[in-house]
Design an enzyme around this catalytic site. Structure first.
Site, PDB file in Angstrom:
ATOM      1  N   TRP A  46       0.106   2.274  -3.379  1.00  0.00           N
ATOM      2  CA  TRP A  46      -0.665   3.523  -3.429  1.00  0.00           C
ATOM      3  C   TRP A  46       0.299   4.686  -3.483  1.00  0.00           C
ATOM      4  CZ3 TRP A  46      -1.239   8.253  -1.297  1.00  0.00           C
ATOM      5  CH2 TRP A  46      -2.462   8.916  -1.447  1.00  0.00           C
TER       6      TRP A  46
ATOM      7  N   HIS B 179      -7.187  -5.303  -1.633  1.00  0.00           N
ATOM      8  CA  HIS B 179      -6.054  -4.455  -1.260  1.00  0.00           C
ATOM      9  C   HIS B 179      -5.234  -5.080  -0.142  1.00  0.00           C
ATOM     10  CE1 HIS B 179      -3.831  -0.702  -0.886  1.00  0.00           C
ATOM     11  NE2 HIS B 179      -4.065  -0.707   0.424  1.00  0.00           N
TER      12      HIS B 179
ATOM     13  N   ASP C 128      -9.284  -4.646  -5.624  1.00  0.00           N
ATOM     14  CA  ASP C 128      -8.774  -3.579  -4.768  1.00  0.00           C
ATOM     15  C   ASP C 128      -9.656  -2.335  -4.896  1.00  0.00           C
ATOM     16  OD1 ASP C 128      -7.269  -1.657  -3.390  1.00  0.00           O
ATOM     17  OD2 ASP C 128      -5.360  -2.479  -4.085  1.00  0.00           O
TER      18      ASP C 128
ATOM     19  N   SER D 147       0.828  -1.199   0.000  1.00  0.00           N
ATOM     20  CA  SER D 147       0.000   0.000   0.000  1.00  0.00           C
ATOM     21  C   SER D 147       0.870   1.261   0.000  1.00  0.00           C
ATOM     22  CB  SER D 147      -0.961  -0.051   1.198  1.00  0.00           C
ATOM     23  OG  SER D 147      -1.939   0.949   1.113  1.00  0.00           O
TER      24      SER D 147
END
Length: 287
Positions: A182, A235, A203, A157
């Site tokens: 991310w 995710h 996700d 992430s």
């Protein structure tokens, strides 16, 4: 008869150099570690190395939040490549701890870290990954077990976004693996580190269409790169033991940190869609 003669000559040549036939590959590549791999060996929950671990207090380091080092117990095979792994937003090292012994048992020193705060953004996590690598190779109790020229980064992430940031900042890194990463920055044409981008089809936090796919597509076409989209995943799939993530992470790290071409077979030809793989893209063969 001609084939048998050729084999005999080849074997005699090896014996003449003092090398058994099975030792030739290791002589050609001194970074190879462990036995010849198979699907079953890289899908197993543990590899061939017994693993030890040591805790690193946040009070004894600067630049990151401490963590746990997992490493092959034996020193018989010499030094190993090393990987630092960052957790995601609001998460602790416990969320990615399963990767520590799993990767270390395949022949790596692995450092799962806590970040300075659980709210650190990708650019900060990238700097922390590099600080942890520097600690690992320069100050840690296992520094003599590590080849400091063979290093990689991973993260989940926000930690995945930090993985890209770290690779952008330190081009000498040999491998990068963002896991359902991310980042507000979607383009990474500057990267020179072989990168495996892992996304998840389900996700809803960092959707593949707005994160993992743009990350991958923006990487230079000349770069050794791959995109693995997990099937039936979310995710948070990287937060629990996952054979598909482990299999391709091990193969990627072996191929590019250890330059171990024995693992090329698991990456090229490109893996096909399956019960666990939604899609796999990449450039083959790797250089």
């Amino acid at each position: 008869m001609r084939t048998a003669l050729a084999a005999a000559v080849a074997t005699a040549g090896l014996l003449g150099t003092g090398l058994a036939p099975g030792a030739q590959a290791a002589a050609d590549n001194p970074y190879e570690r462990g036995p010849a791999p198979s699907n079953s060996s890289i899908e197993a929950s543990r590899g061939s190395y017994a693993v030890s671990q040591t805790s690193v207090s946040s009070l004894s380091v600067s630049g990151f939040g401490g963590g746990t080092v997992y490493y092959p117990t034996s020193t018989a095979d010499g030094t190993f490549g090393a990987v630092v792994i960052s957790p995601g937003f609001t998460a602790y090292q416990s969320s990615i701890a399963w990767l520590g012994p799993r990767l270390a048992s395949q022949g790596f020193v692995v450092f799962t870290i806590d970040t300075n705060t659980t709210l650190d953004q990708p650019d900060s996590r990238g700097r922390q990954l590099l600080s942890a690598l520097d600690y690992l190779t320069q100050s840690s109790s296992v520094r003599n077990r590590i080849d400091s020229s063979r290093l990689g980064v991973m993260g989940h992430s926000m930690g995945g976004g930090g993985t890209l940031e770290a690779a952008k900042s330190r081009t000498s890194l040999k491998a990068a693996i963002p896991l359902t990463g991310w980042n507000t920055d979607k383009t990474w044409p500057e990267l020179k580190t072989p990168t495996l981008v892992v996304g998840a089809d389900g996700d809803t936090v960092a959707s593949v269409s707005s994160h993992s796919e743009p990350f991958y597509e923006s990487l230079p076409s000349s770069l050794n790169k791959a995109y693995l989209e997990l099937n039936g995943a979310t995710h948070f799939t990287p937060n629990t033991s996952n054979t598909t993530i482990a299999k391709y992470s091990i193969s990627w790290l072996k191929r590019f940190i250890d330059n171990d071409t024995r693992y090329e077979q698991f990456l090229c030809p490109l893996p096909r869609p399956s019960l666990t793989i939604e899609e796999y893209r990449g450039n083959c063969p790797h250089t």
